[in-house]
Design a protein around this motif. Structure first.
Motif, PDB file in Angstrom:
ATOM      1  N   TYR A 156       0.846  -1.560   0.105  1.00 42.64           N
ATOM      2  CA  TYR A 156       0.198   0.268   0.281  1.00 42.64           C
ATOM      3  C   TYR A 156       0.696   1.193   0.411  1.00 42.64           C
ATOM      4  O   TYR A 156       0.719   2.115  -0.338  1.00 42.64           O
ATOM      5  CB  TYR A 156      -0.884   0.142   1.513  1.00 42.64           C
ATOM      6  N   LEU A 157       1.894   0.957   0.340  1.00 42.82           N
ATOM      7  CA  LEU A 157       3.146   2.176  -0.180  1.00 42.82           C
ATOM      8  C   LEU A 157       3.723   2.598  -1.000  1.00 42.82           C
ATOM      9  O   LEU A 157       3.959   1.809  -1.747  1.00 42.82           O
ATOM     10  CB  LEU A 157       4.568   2.659   1.222  1.00 42.82           C
ATOM     11  N   PHE A 158       3.744   3.906  -1.091  1.00 41.22           N
ATOM     12  CA  PHE A 158       4.002   4.324  -2.315  1.00 41.22           C
ATOM     13  C   PHE A 158       4.833   6.694  -2.183  1.00 41.22           C
ATOM     14  O   PHE A 158       4.527   6.642  -1.213  1.00 41.22           O
ATOM     15  CB  PHE A 158       2.914   4.421  -3.621  1.00 41.22           C
ATOM     16  N   LEU A 159       5.330   6.865  -3.319  1.00 40.00           N
ATOM     17  CA  LEU A 159       6.293   7.521  -3.234  1.00 40.00           C
ATOM     18  C   LEU A 159       5.541   8.707  -4.245  1.00 40.00           C
ATOM     19  O   LEU A 159       5.665   8.155  -5.784  1.00 40.00           O
ATOM     20  CB  LEU A 159       7.947   8.059  -2.850  1.00 40.00           C
ATOM     21  N   VAL A 160       5.257   9.690  -4.289  1.00 42.57           N
ATOM     22  CA  VAL A 160       4.739  10.766  -5.096  1.00 42.57           C
ATOM     23  C   VAL A 160       6.059  12.054  -5.699  1.00 42.57           C
ATOM     24  O   VAL A 160       6.133  12.165  -4.567  1.00 42.57           O
ATOM     25  CB  VAL A 160       3.138  10.870  -5.614  1.00 42.57           C
ATOM     26  N   GLY A 161       6.980  12.170  -6.527  1.00 45.48           N
ATOM     27  CA  GLY A 161       7.392  13.423  -6.852  1.00 45.48           C
ATOM     28  C   GLY A 161       6.407  14.644  -7.426  1.00 45.48           C
ATOM     29  O   GLY A 161       5.799  13.916  -8.521  1.00 45.48           O
ATOM     30  N   THR A 162       6.459  15.494  -6.882  1.00 42.56           N
ATOM     31  CA  THR A 162       5.745  16.792  -7.449  1.00 42.56           C
ATOM     32  C   THR A 162       6.985  17.952  -8.863  1.00 42.56           C
ATOM     33  O   THR A 162       8.047  17.740  -7.866  1.00 42.56           O
ATOM     34  CB  THR A 162       4.762  17.482  -6.884  1.00 42.56           C
ATOM     35  N   GLU A 163       6.133  19.048  -9.469  1.00 47.93           N
ATOM     36  CA  GLU A 163       6.588  19.244  -9.766  1.00 47.93           C
ATOM     37  C   GLU A 163       7.460  21.194  -8.811  1.00 47.93           C
ATOM     38  O   GLU A 163       7.918  21.895  -9.297  1.00 47.93           O
ATOM     39  CB  GLU A 163       5.495  20.258 -10.811  1.00 47.93           C
ATOM     40  N   GLU A 164       7.244  20.934  -7.743  1.00 43.22           N
ATOM     41  CA  GLU A 164       6.871  21.991  -6.717  1.00 43.22           C
ATOM     42  C   GLU A 164       8.625  21.539  -6.164  1.00 43.22           C
ATOM     43  O   GLU A 164       9.435  22.241  -5.286  1.00 43.22           O
ATOM     44  CB  GLU A 164       6.281  21.833  -5.753  1.00 43.22           C
ATOM     45  N   GLY A 165       8.874  19.835  -5.976  1.00 46.88           N
ATOM     46  CA  GLY A 165       9.915  20.222  -5.867  1.00 46.88           C
ATOM     47  C   GLY A 165       9.983  18.876  -4.134  1.00 46.88           C
ATOM     48  O   GLY A 165      10.439  18.608  -3.313  1.00 46.88           O
ATOM     49  N   LYS A 166       8.198  18.500  -3.967  1.00 48.72           N
ATOM     50  CA  LYS A 166       8.238  17.793  -2.779  1.00 48.72           C
ATOM     51  C   LYS A 166       8.067  16.528  -3.124  1.00 48.72           C
ATOM     52  O   LYS A 166       7.458  16.079  -4.580  1.00 48.72           O
ATOM     53  CB  LYS A 166       6.518  18.358  -2.513  1.00 48.72           C
ATOM     54  N   ILE A 167       8.182  15.699  -2.696  1.00 50.95           N
ATOM     55  CA  ILE A 167       8.230  14.454  -2.005  1.00 50.95           C
ATOM     56  C   ILE A 167       7.261  13.754  -0.977  1.00 50.95           C
ATOM     57  O   ILE A 167       7.030  13.813   0.238  1.00 50.95           O
ATOM     58  CB  ILE A 167       8.811  13.301  -2.067  1.00 50.95           C
ATOM     59  N   TYR A 168       5.560  12.965  -0.947  1.00 46.23           N
ATOM     60  CA  TYR A 168       5.275  12.822  -1.022  1.00 46.23           C
ATOM     61  C   TYR A 168       4.887  11.402  -0.114  1.00 46.23           C
ATOM     62  O   TYR A 168       4.798  10.631  -1.525  1.00 46.23           O
ATOM     63  CB  TYR A 168       3.517  12.978  -1.235  1.00 46.23           C
ATOM     64  N   LYS A 169       4.516  10.738   1.256  1.00 51.98           N
ATOM     65  CA  LYS A 169       4.586   9.554   1.340  1.00 51.98           C
ATOM     66  C   LYS A 169       3.413   9.362   1.391  1.00 51.98           C
ATOM     67  O   LYS A 169       2.736  10.068   1.742  1.00 51.98           O
ATOM     68  CB  LYS A 169       5.307   9.278   2.195  1.00 51.98           C
ATOM     69  N   CYS A 170       2.771   8.431   0.494  1.00 50.32           N
ATOM     70  CA  CYS A 170       1.256   8.048   0.396  1.00 50.32           C
ATOM     71  C   CYS A 170       0.813   6.618   0.543  1.00 50.32           C
ATOM     72  O   CYS A 170       1.790   5.803   0.116  1.00 50.32           O
ATOM     73  CB  CYS A 170       0.602   8.684  -0.841  1.00 50.32           C
ATOM     74  N   SER A 171      -0.322   6.409   0.999  1.00 44.70           N
ATOM     75  CA  SER A 171      -0.623   4.965   1.249  1.00 44.70           C
ATOM     76  C   SER A 171      -2.485   4.949   0.508  1.00 44.70           C
ATOM     77  O   SER A 171      -2.980   5.936   0.317  1.00 44.70           O
ATOM     78  CB  SER A 171      -1.285   4.728   2.705  1.00 44.70           C
ATOM     79  N   LYS A 172      -2.280   3.364  -0.118  1.00 41.51           N
ATOM     80  CA  LYS A 172      -3.974   3.452  -0.479  1.00 41.51           C
ATOM     81  C   LYS A 172      -4.241   3.537  -0.496  1.00 41.51           C
ATOM     82  O   LYS A 172      -5.456   3.854  -0.880  1.00 41.51           O
ATOM     83  CB  LYS A 172      -3.327   1.912  -1.818  1.00 41.51           C
ATOM     84  N   ASN A 173      -4.888   3.001   1.756  1.00 42.86           N
ATOM     85  CA  ASN A 173      -6.087   3.206   1.945  1.00 42.86           C
ATOM     86  C   ASN A 173      -6.469   4.641   2.114  1.00 42.86           C
ATOM     87  O   ASN A 173      -7.567   4.710   2.591  1.00 42.86           O
ATOM     88  CB  ASN A 173      -5.261   2.106   3.510  1.00 42.86           C
ATOM     89  N   TYR A 174      -6.091   5.469   2.184  1.00 43.24           N
ATOM     90  CA  TYR A 174      -5.626   7.048   3.231  1.00 43.24           C
ATOM     91  C   TYR A 174      -5.797   7.721   1.224  1.00 43.24           C
ATOM     92  O   TYR A 174      -4.690   8.011   1.075  1.00 43.24           O
ATOM     93  CB  TYR A 174      -5.033   7.394   3.680  1.00 43.24           C
ATOM     94  N   SER A 175      -6.811   7.925   0.956  1.00 42.59           N
ATOM     95  CA  SER A 175      -7.079   9.343   0.089  1.00 42.59           C
ATOM     96  C   SER A 175      -6.528  10.245   0.408  1.00 42.59           C
ATOM     97  O   SER A 175      -6.650  11.430  -0.956  1.00 42.59           O
ATOM     98  CB  SER A 175      -8.002   8.458  -0.869  1.00 42.59           C
ATOM     99  N   SER A 176      -7.244  10.618   0.932  1.00 44.60           N
ATOM    100  CA  SER A 176      -8.111  12.406   1.854  1.00 44.60           C
ATOM    101  C   SER A 176      -6.574  12.705   2.073  1.00 44.60           C
ATOM    102  O   SER A 176      -6.198  13.924   2.376  1.00 44.60           O
ATOM    103  CB  SER A 176      -8.789  12.472   3.256  1.00 44.60           C
ATOM    104  N   GLN A 177      -5.131  12.130   3.122  1.00 43.78           N
ATOM    105  CA  GLN A 177      -4.114  12.882   3.901  1.00 43.78           C
ATOM    106  C   GLN A 177      -2.621  11.930   3.517  1.00 43.78           C
ATOM    107  O   GLN A 177      -3.253  10.835   2.918  1.00 43.78           O
ATOM    108  CB  GLN A 177      -4.284  13.126   4.943  1.00 43.78           C
ATOM    109  N   PHE A 178      -1.462  13.022   3.138  1.00 45.37           N
ATOM    110  CA  PHE A 178      -0.790  11.914   2.782  1.00 45.37           C
ATOM    111  C   PHE A 178       0.442  11.393   3.833  1.00 45.37           C
ATOM    112  O   PHE A 178      -0.113  12.017   5.611  1.00 45.37           O
ATOM    113  CB  PHE A 178       0.449  13.156   2.695  1.00 45.37           C
ATOM    114  N   LEU A 179       0.731  10.728   4.170  1.00 41.33           N
ATOM    115  CA  LEU A 179       1.845  10.040   5.535  1.00 41.33           C
ATOM    116  C   LEU A 179       2.957  10.584   6.060  1.00 41.33           C
ATOM    117  O   LEU A 179       2.761  11.062   7.080  1.00 41.33           O
ATOM    118  CB  LEU A 179       2.207   8.722   5.202  1.00 41.33           C
TER     119      LEU A 179
END
Length: 643
Positions: A485-508
């Motif tokens: 369920y754990l995955f990382l997302v990189g963005t154009e702003e330079g931030k990296i979000y640690k996310c979970s498939k189970n939580y769609s409303s917020q980032f870990l």
């Protein structure tokens, strides 16, 4: 003698006294064409160059002697007067009476002498003498006129032509001028018609599409025409032609044998490269210490992809010599068609599979359990699945406007394990801020939004005081190798979000990773806590996902296009920069500097875009902006196995 001595004695007081030897000495004087008295430093203003320039071409002529001549041209007025005067004098003085003037002159001289000797009288006697002389002169003149009237006119003497070498005569002629004539024609005005229409991009696009369809149909008709074969009859000598039937089955039977023969020919052609790939080990690594090198092997290039950039590379998980390459363009102004090619190391000259698309390919990924399934993301926001078992040129499944396609380019796709119903599914990330799960259900793609990335300030001031939520732009992501369920997302702003498939409303968790867009992000295949990221801000950073600050930061001096972990060691990774260089690091050997920095692309204005390690062999492949794939072999120092 006296004259010569007097001349020799005259000497100037300031004259030098020279000896006999000095007098006999020859002194050479050289005459040049240049005048020494001419000034050499005259300057004039040059309007063309807007500056004062020294005048080089001065007149060197020096005039030493001038004489004005008194010759009169024969044809001039003065010449005519002189010729008339000379002819009249010649008429009045005949040749026989030439002696008369001489005698007369002698008599006059004698009379003059006598008169000089006579004594002078008083004034009255002189006046009387003068009056008598005048009366006598008048009588003699009248007698002479009467005599002339009685005498007949003398004949004219022939005119004597004088030879004059300086008598220049100029003759001029005038040419005949043709009279001007004018011709005029009157015609009817050309017919014209006023036409107006509104044209936008869609009309132009539709017109081009119709033209392309027409051309494709014409090509298909030409291919469908049966080929006529000419045959000569031996008995009659006539040439007979018959139509040869086309057998599709016979071609498919030959296809496999032809492919094997083609690979054998290529193996012979690139035999030295194949030998290097299999057996060559760089012996000079023993003397380099810890550093290593990259040995160039094959180069993969296709004629139709020369103007396209390599936007994605992926190795097949089952067939270790097969890899897929996506072609498109990162330039917003140069968007066009895209290509998807699959190459094998056994045949570097031509791709095994070739697919064309209307939009540029941005990313691709092979399915780990079904290696014939290939997920692809496009620049126009669509995603598709290609099935390599089917020979069709179009994808087996593709998203559409109705089925929830992205509104901006898809930057990465990743296959996931099959769900509870054994349906294949994959994830995609796009600049529109959506991370979407695509599931293959009953031969169609079903989408579901997993998470939406929000911007920095969450809200933005809109018109009339409205609060608008800003969305983040995802550029890359990667799923954990063990934790599903754990995955990382990189963005154009330079931030990296640690996310979970189970939580769609917020980032870990949120990492303030880079100052510019995160170009690539990847979990370490051996160490479960470690991941790596690279960005256009020139840096590569290694992180522990439980710690907010990076463990290692490497500044490579220019924008980093891609980074990849090796498949054989947890401490080895490689990165490519836009200046055409590849950097290979081994943290186990040197934590501060790369073990190898080598120029991969030689041409100017070319950038390396992607890099990938082969899962089985000690080679890497690098793609660039001109559509070229370069295969390189790692030297022994770069592939040391950890303890």
């Amino acid at each position: 003698d006296n004259w010569s001595t007097a001349r020799a004695g005259g000497r100037s007081p300031d004259q030098l006294e020279l000896t006999e030897v000095e007098l006999k000495k020859e002194i050479t004087r050289t005459l040049t064409a240049k005048n020494p008295h001419i000034p050499r430093d005259i300057v004039r203003y040059n309007f063309k160059e807007r500056a004062y320039k020294i005048v080089d071409d001065m007149d060197e002529t020096a005039i030493h002697f001038t004489l004005n001549g008194n010759l009169v041209p024969k044809d001039s007025d003065e010449g005519r007067r002189q010729s008339i005067k000379s002819s009249s004098e010649a008429e009045n003085t005949p040749v026989e009476e030439e002696d008369a003037p001489v005698e007369a002159s002698a008599e006059t001289t004698e009379e003059a002498e006598v008169k000089d000797e006579e004594p002078t009288g008083d004034a009255e006697a002189a006046e009387e003498g003068e009056g008598e002389a005048e009366a006598e002169g008048a009588e003699t003149a009248e007698e002479a006129e009467a005599a002339e009237a009685e005498e007949p006119p003398t004949p004219k003497a022939p005119e004597k032509k004088l030879a004059n070498q300086f008598n220049f005569i100029e003759r001029g002629t005038t040419t005949y001028h043709n009279p001007l004539r004018e011709k005029g024609y009157q015609t009817d005005p050309a017919p014209y018609e006023t036409f107006s229409a509104n044209v936008n991009q869609w009309y132009i696009y539709d017109a081009y599409m119709e033209e392309l369809e027409r051309m494709e149909k014409a090509k298909e008709k030409e291919k469908a025409k049966p080929q006529a074969v000419k045959k000569e009859d031996k008995k009659t000598g006539r040439k007979l032609s018959y139509v040869e039937p086309q057998h599709g089955d016979s071609l498919s039977k030959v296809a496999k044998a032809a492919k094997i023969a083609e690979r054998m020919v290529n193996l012979n052609t690139f035999d030295d490269i194949a030998q290097d790939f299999k057996y060559f080990e760089d012996a000079s690594d023993e003397y380099r210490g810890q550093e290593g090198t990259l040995l160039p092997l094959w180069k993969f290039q296709y004629e139709k992809t020369k103007k396209l950039a390599v936007t994605a590379i992926s190795w097949n998980p089952k067939y270790k010599d097969l890899f897929a390459v996506g072609y498109g363009s990162y330039d917003f102004m140069k968007q066009g068609h895209g290509m998807l090619l699959l190459y094998t190391l056994k045949n570097p000259s031509f791709p095994e599979y070739s697919f064309s698309s209307e939009s540029g390919v941005m990313c691709l990924d092979f399915h780990s359990d079904h290696p014939y399934l290939l997920a692809v993301g496009f620049y126009d926001g669509n995603v598709a699945i290609y099935n390599l078992k089917k020979p069709a040129s179009q994808p087996s499944y593709k998203s559409s406007d109705k089925s929830g396609k992205h509104t901006e380019p898809v930057w990465q796709v990743k296959w996931q394990k099959d769900d509870m119903d054994n349906n294949s599914n994959f994830f995609s990330v796009s600049s529109d801020g959506r991370i979407v799960s695509w599931t293959l259900v009953k031969n169609e793609l079903v989408h579901m939004d997993v998470i939406k990335l929000s911007g920095d300030g969450t809200t933005m001031q809109g018109p009339e005081g409205l609060q608008l939520q800003t969305l983040g732009s995802g550029t890359s992501f990667d799923f954990h190798k063990k934790i599903d369920y754990l995955f990382l997302v990189g963005t154009e702003e330079g931030k990296i979000y640690k996310c979970s498939k189970n939580y769609s409303s917020q980032f870990l968790d949120v990492f303030d990773a880079h100052h510019m867009a995160v170009d690539s992000i990847s979990w370490n295949p051996f160490h479960l806590k470690i991941f790596i990221s690279c960005s256009s801000d020139w840096t590569v950073k290694i992180w522990d996902h439980t710690i907010k600050t990076p463990m290692f930061v490497y500044d490579l001096g220019t924008a980093v296009g891609d980074v990849a972990w090796s498949s054989y060691s947890s401490t080895v990774f490689a990165a490519v920069t836009i200046d055409g260089q590849a950097h290979v690091f081994d943290l186990n050997v040197n934590k501060l500097e790369p073990l190898c920095t080598q120029l991969v692309v030689t041409r100017k204005k070319n950038k390396t875009t992607h890099i990938q390690f082969n899962p089985a062999y000690p080679i890497i492949i690098v793609g660039d902006e001109l559509g070229l794939i370069t295969c390189l072999k790692l030297s022994p120092n770069l592939r040391k196995m950890p303890k």
